[in-house]
Design an enzyme around this catalytic site. Structure first.
Site, PDB file in Angstrom:
ATOM      1  N   ARG A  76      84.218-101.703  48.957  1.00 28.48           N
ATOM      2  CA  ARG A  76      82.910-102.270  49.693  1.00 28.48           C
ATOM      3  C   ARG A  76      81.854-102.833  48.493  1.00 28.48           C
ATOM      4  O   ARG A  76      81.096-103.680  49.081  1.00 28.48           O
ATOM      5  CB  ARG A  76      82.330-101.374  50.571  1.00 28.48           C
ATOM      6  CG  ARG A  76      81.436-101.766  51.667  1.00 28.48           C
ATOM      7  CD  ARG A  76      81.206-100.584  52.624  1.00 28.48           C
ATOM      8  NE  ARG A  76      80.150 -99.750  52.258  1.00 28.48           N
ATOM      9  CZ  ARG A  76      79.708 -98.914  52.989  1.00 28.48           C
ATOM     10  NH1 ARG A  76      80.088 -98.817  54.311  1.00 28.48           N
ATOM     11  NH2 ARG A  76      78.987 -97.963  52.666  1.00 28.48           N
TER      12      ARG A  76
ATOM     13  N   GLU B 153      72.575 -97.324  49.600  1.00 29.80           N
ATOM     14  CA  GLU B 153      73.235 -96.788  50.859  1.00 29.80           C
ATOM     15  C   GLU B 153      72.866 -95.186  50.744  1.00 29.80           C
ATOM     16  O   GLU B 153      73.821 -94.587  50.062  1.00 29.80           O
ATOM     17  CB  GLU B 153      74.760 -97.128  50.977  1.00 29.80           C
ATOM     18  CG  GLU B 153      74.836 -97.072  52.661  1.00 29.80           C
ATOM     19  CD  GLU B 153      75.826 -95.490  52.716  1.00 29.80           C
ATOM     20  OE1 GLU B 153      74.896 -94.611  53.133  1.00 29.80           O
ATOM     21  OE2 GLU B 153      76.986 -95.685  52.299  1.00 29.80           O
ATOM     22  N   LEU B 154      71.761 -94.708  51.166  1.00 28.24           N
ATOM     23  CA  LEU B 154      71.456 -93.322  51.136  1.00 28.24           C
ATOM     24  C   LEU B 154      71.586 -92.373  52.224  1.00 28.24           C
ATOM     25  O   LEU B 154      72.653 -92.544  53.022  1.00 28.24           O
ATOM     26  CB  LEU B 154      70.025 -93.329  50.586  1.00 28.24           C
ATOM     27  CG  LEU B 154      69.744 -94.207  49.468  1.00 28.24           C
ATOM     28  CD1 LEU B 154      68.301 -94.370  49.384  1.00 28.24           C
ATOM     29  CD2 LEU B 154      70.217 -94.180  48.218  1.00 28.24           C
TER      30      LEU B 154
ATOM     31  N   GLU C 155      75.960-103.975  53.174  1.00 25.72           N
ATOM     32  CA  GLU C 155      77.077-104.005  52.402  1.00 25.72           C
ATOM     33  C   GLU C 155      78.033-104.430  53.914  1.00 25.72           C
ATOM     34  O   GLU C 155      77.989-103.971  54.690  1.00 25.72           O
ATOM     35  CB  GLU C 155      77.643-102.742  52.023  1.00 25.72           C
ATOM     36  CG  GLU C 155      76.749-102.380  50.747  1.00 25.72           C
ATOM     37  CD  GLU C 155      77.196-101.282  49.880  1.00 25.72           C
ATOM     38  OE1 GLU C 155      77.650-101.119  48.665  1.00 25.72           O
ATOM     39  OE2 GLU C 155      77.702-100.285  50.782  1.00 25.72           O
TER      40      GLU C 155
ATOM     41  N   CYS D 279      77.947 -90.211  55.675  1.00 26.86           N
ATOM     42  CA  CYS D 279      76.442 -90.358  55.946  1.00 26.86           C
ATOM     43  C   CYS D 279      76.224 -90.954  57.216  1.00 26.86           C
ATOM     44  O   CYS D 279      75.123 -90.700  57.729  1.00 26.86           O
ATOM     45  CB  CYS D 279      75.906 -91.385  54.888  1.00 26.86           C
ATOM     46  SG  CYS D 279      77.079 -92.886  55.038  1.00 26.86           S
TER      47      CYS D 279
ATOM     48  N   ARG E  14      84.645 -87.236  61.680  1.00 24.63           N
ATOM     49  CA  ARG E  14      85.394 -88.246  60.609  1.00 24.63           C
ATOM     50  C   ARG E  14      84.990 -87.680  59.102  1.00 24.63           C
ATOM     51  O   ARG E  14      83.944 -87.340  58.709  1.00 24.63           O
ATOM     52  CB  ARG E  14      84.775 -89.672  61.082  1.00 24.63           C
ATOM     53  CG  ARG E  14      85.281 -90.631  59.789  1.00 24.63           C
ATOM     54  CD  ARG E  14      84.594 -92.044  60.169  1.00 24.63           C
ATOM     55  NE  ARG E  14      85.441 -92.945  59.214  1.00 24.63           N
ATOM     56  CZ  ARG E  14      84.528 -94.124  58.877  1.00 24.63           C
ATOM     57  NH1 ARG E  14      83.315 -94.301  59.202  1.00 24.63           N
ATOM     58  NH2 ARG E  14      85.241 -94.699  58.078  1.00 24.63           N
TER      59      ARG E  14
ATOM     60  N   PRO F  16      82.533 -93.760  39.395  1.00 24.55           N
ATOM     61  CA  PRO F  16      83.105 -93.241  40.474  1.00 24.55           C
ATOM     62  C   PRO F  16      82.550 -91.662  40.325  1.00 24.55           C
ATOM     63  O   PRO F  16      82.098 -91.195  39.274  1.00 24.55           O
ATOM     64  CB  PRO F  16      84.340 -93.155  40.509  1.00 24.55           C
ATOM     65  CG  PRO F  16      84.769 -93.207  38.917  1.00 24.55           C
ATOM     66  CD  PRO F  16      83.575 -93.973  38.391  1.00 24.55           C
TER      67      PRO F  16
ATOM     68  N   ASN G  71      83.117 -88.952  48.763  1.00 24.97           N
ATOM     69  CA  ASN G  71      83.513 -88.681  50.250  1.00 24.97           C
ATOM     70  C   ASN G  71      84.494 -89.794  50.832  1.00 24.97           C
ATOM     71  O   ASN G  71      85.331 -89.456  51.679  1.00 24.97           O
ATOM     72  CB  ASN G  71      82.399 -88.430  51.177  1.00 24.97           C
ATOM     73  CG  ASN G  71      81.427 -89.538  51.565  1.00 24.97           C
ATOM     74  OD1 ASN G  71      81.202 -90.413  50.475  1.00 24.97           O
ATOM     75  ND2 ASN G  71      80.699 -89.687  52.464  1.00 24.97           N
TER      76      ASN G  71
ATOM     77  N   SER H  29      81.471 -98.466  61.439  1.00 24.47           N
ATOM     78  CA  SER H  29      81.943 -98.956  60.400  1.00 24.47           C
ATOM     79  C   SER H  29      83.002-100.159  60.541  1.00 24.47           C
ATOM     80  O   SER H  29      83.963 -99.836  61.043  1.00 24.47           O
ATOM     81  CB  SER H  29      82.334 -98.001  59.218  1.00 24.47           C
ATOM     82  OG  SER H  29      81.384 -96.888  59.004  1.00 24.47           O
TER      83      SER H  29
ATOM     84  N   GLY I  74      74.852 -92.647  47.892  1.00 24.43           N
ATOM     85  CA  GLY I  74      74.944 -91.468  47.577  1.00 24.43           C
ATOM     86  C   GLY I  74      73.630 -90.667  48.278  1.00 24.43           C
ATOM     87  O   GLY I  74      73.001 -91.450  49.185  1.00 24.43           O
TER      88      GLY I  74
END
Length: 492
Positions: free
Chosen positions: A173, A264-265, A473, A298, A292, A189, A165, A456, A242
Site C-alpha cells: 500500500r 495511519e494511526l 492511502e 486498526c 479480521r 518493517p 499486523n 478496505s 502504527g
C-alpha cells in the site's frame, strides 16, 4: 514445493527468504553484525534470525535511495507501471508460500494470509494503472496574460515504516504508489514480521525494480534507525502505519526538515446496530469487523453499540458465532482464530477484560487465555452491559474481545461513537436510508461502513481524522501523497 508438506515445507519456506538488509540491490548483514530472532507466536519459538540494522545501515540505505532518485524519477511511467504489474503476478504465483510465511511469523490463519497476499497484490495492480495517469494542467489565466502550467513530480526519497499486523499489504500500500510516482524508498518493517517484507523485496527485484529504488532495513532499534533518516535533509517524505503515540513522535521529528507525512494511526471503531438493522447482516458484519486478523487491526470494531430493542438477541447470536470458532495454530486445518502477536499483546487484552468485568460488565462468552498451548492464544470473548466509560471502550483492544453497549436513541449513540480522540472507521447497520445518511454525515471518522464489516479496498482512499492520522492511502488520491505540485508561469 507443492509435494512437500508439514514441518518440512514450513522450514523450506522460511529458509528460502533472503536473510539480509536489502540496500542498493544487495543483501548484506548489519554493519555491526547484530541479529535478532523472528518468533513464531503460535508456539513461542524462533523461526530464524535476521540482521538487526543500526543507524549506519539506515544511512547507507538512504544513500542508495538518493543515488537512485534522479534516474528513477526520469523513468517512463509505463515502465514503472509494468514493474508493478509483474510484481502483482509474482505475488499471486507465490501466494501459497507467502501466505504460509506470513502465518508462521505473525499467527493469522492461512485462509486470512492467502487473502492478505491477494489484497497486497491488488495495490500493485491498482498503482500500475495509476502510474500512467499522473497529469497536470495547461490553461490561460483569467486575464489571458500568458499561460499557467501545473506539473506533478515525485516528492523524492521516502521513508516507509510498516506494522506487523498486515506485514505485506501495508508494504504494498506504500511501495505501490511510491514506485508509480517515481520515488525511491527506505523501508523499515516491524521487527515481529520482517520476513514478509524481505520476501516482497525479492519479488520487486525480480520484477525489474532498479537497484537502490527499494531498500529494506530490518531492525529492533526503530528509534536509532528512523530518527537520523528523518533529520537528514535528503529525505522528503515519511509514511507510517502504527500507534498514535509513535506517530506523534515521528511527526515531531519530521518537523525539523518539514517533511511530507502520511500517518495511519490507531483506531477505536464504533459498530452501531440500529433498531431497524437486519440482524443477520449485523452479526455477519460484526464477525468481519471484529475478528479480521484475530482482532489485531486498526479497523477492528472496538465498541459495539446495539439498540436496546435488539441488544440481547444481537449479543447472544454474536456470542454463539464467536464461541464456535476454532482456536489454534494458523497452519492447522479449520482454525479461525490464531495466536496474538506476543505475550504483551495477550496480557493487555486480558487486563482490559478484567477491568471491564470489575466495572460491571457481564460475561456472555468467557474466552480468555487458552491453557495448554505454548503460543499467545486468547479465545474470543463477548461482554454485555459494558459501561460506556470502561477502559475497554477507550483503548484499542487489538484482540478477539467484543464489548457490547446498549443505547436508546440515535443522538445518544452518535455522541458515544464520536467521544474519542480517534476517527479511523465507523460501522452502521440500518435498513433506513435516511438514518444511514444521517450517521454517515455526522460520524467523525475518515471511513464509514454502511451494512458492511470490511471497508478496505485498494480502489478507495483509506485513512482517518482526528488522532487516527493524516493523508490517505489507496484510491485515486493515494498517489498524491508521493507527488509535489509545481506551478510554472509562462509569458506568451
Amino acid at each position: 514445493m507443492e509435494s512437500v508438506t508439514g514441518d518440512t515445507r514450513e522450514k523450506l519456506v522460511v529458509e528460502r527468504v533472503p536473510k539480509g538488509l536489502f540496500i542498493g540491490g544487495r543483501w548484506r548483514g548489519a554493519a555491526d553484525g547484530a541479529t535478532f530472532e523472528v518468533e513464531d507466536p503460535s508456539v513461542a519459538t524462533p523461526l530464524c534470525s535476521v540482521p538487526d540494522g543500526g543507524p549506519l545501515d539506515a544511512l547507507d540505505a538512504l544513500e542508495a535511495a538518493v543515488a537512485a532518485q534522479e534516474a528513477w524519477a526520469a523513468t517512463a511511467p509505463r515502465e514503472r507501471g509494468e514493474i508493478l504489474r509483474r510484481a502483482f503476478h509474482l505475488l499471486l504465483e507465490r501466494q501459497e508460500d507467502l501466505a504460509l510465511l506470513m502465518t508462521l511469523e505473525m499467527g493469522k490463519p492461512l485462509a486470512e494470509s492467502r487473502g492478505e497476499v491477494a489484497y497486497a497484490a491488488e495495490f500493485f495492480r491498482w498503482f500500475a494503472e495509476e502510474a500512467v495517469r499522473i497529469s497536470g494542467e495547461w490553461h490561460a489565466p483569467p486575464d489571458g496574460n500568458g499561460r499557467i502550467l501545473i506539473m506533478r513530480q515525485p516528492v523524492g526519497p521516502t521513508v516507509l515504516v510498516t506494522p506487523w499486523n498486515f506485514p505485506m499489504a501495508m508494504g504494498t500500500r506504500k511501495i505501490g504508489p511510491a514506485v508509480a510516482a517515481g520515488c525511491t524508498m527506505v523501508v523499515k518493517p516491524a521487527p515481529q514480521t520482517p520476513l514478509s517484507m524481505l520476501a516482497l523485496g525479492e519479488v520487486m527485484a525480480e520484477a525489474g525494480l532498479p537497484d537502490g529504488v527499494l531498500n529494506i532495513v530490518t531492525t529492533t532499534r526503530a528509534g536509532e534507525v528512523v530518527e537520523p533518516l528523518l533529520r537528514d535533509g535528503r529525505v522528503r517524505k515519511l509514511s507510517f502505519t502504527g500507534s498514535t503515540a509513535v506517530g506523534r513522535k515521528l511527526i515531531e521529528q519530521s518537523a525539523e526538515q518539514v517533511l511530507r507525512t502520511s500517518m495511519e494511526l490507531g483506531g477505536n471503531a464504533p459498530f452501531i446496530v440500529c433498531r431497524d438493522a437486519d440482524l443477520d447482516r449485523a452479526v455477519e458484519g460484526a464477525l468481519q469487523a471484529k475478528m479480521r486478523n484475530i482482532g489485531e487491526a486498526c479497523t477492528a470494531a472496538n465498541r459495539l453499540y446495539a439498540h436496546r430493542s435488539v441488544a440481547a438477541e444481537f449479543t447472544e447470536r454474536l456470542a454463539a458465532r464467536l464461541g464456535g470458532m476454532r482456536v489454534g495454530r494458523g497452519t492447522e486445518p479449520g482454525v479461525q482464530v490464531g495466536p496474538l502477536i506476543d505475550a504483551a499483546a495477550r496480557d493487555k487484552v486480558g487486563r482490559l477484560v478484567d477491568q471491564a468485568l470489575a466495572a460491571g460488565a457481564q460475561p456472555v462468552l468467557e474466552g480468555g487465555p487458552v491453557a495448554g498451548k505454548a503460543g499467545y492464544y486468547y479465545a474470543p470473548t463477548v461482554l454485555a452491559e459494558v459501561p460506556a466509560d470502561a477502559e475497554v471502550c477507550r483503548e484499542e483492544i487489538f484482540g478477539p474481545v467484543a464489548p457490547v453497549i446498549t443505547f436508546d436513541t440515535d443522538e445518544e449513540v452518535l455522541a458515544l461513537a464520536n467521544d474519542t480522540v480517534h476517527g479511523l472507521v465507523s460501522y452502521v447497520f440500518t435498513e433506513n436510508l435516511r438514518r444511514a445518511v444521517w450517521f454517515a454525515e455526522r460520524l467523525e471518522s475518515g471511513m464509514v461502513g454502511l451494512n458492511k464489516g470490511i471497508v478496505s479496498t485498494p480502489a478507495a482512499p483509506f485513512g482517518g481524522v482526528k488522532q487516527s492520522g493524516l493523508g490517505r492511502e489507496g484510491g485515486r488520491v493515494g498517489i498524491d501523497e508521493y507527488l509535489e505540485t509545481k506551478y510554472v508561469a509562462l509569458d506568451m
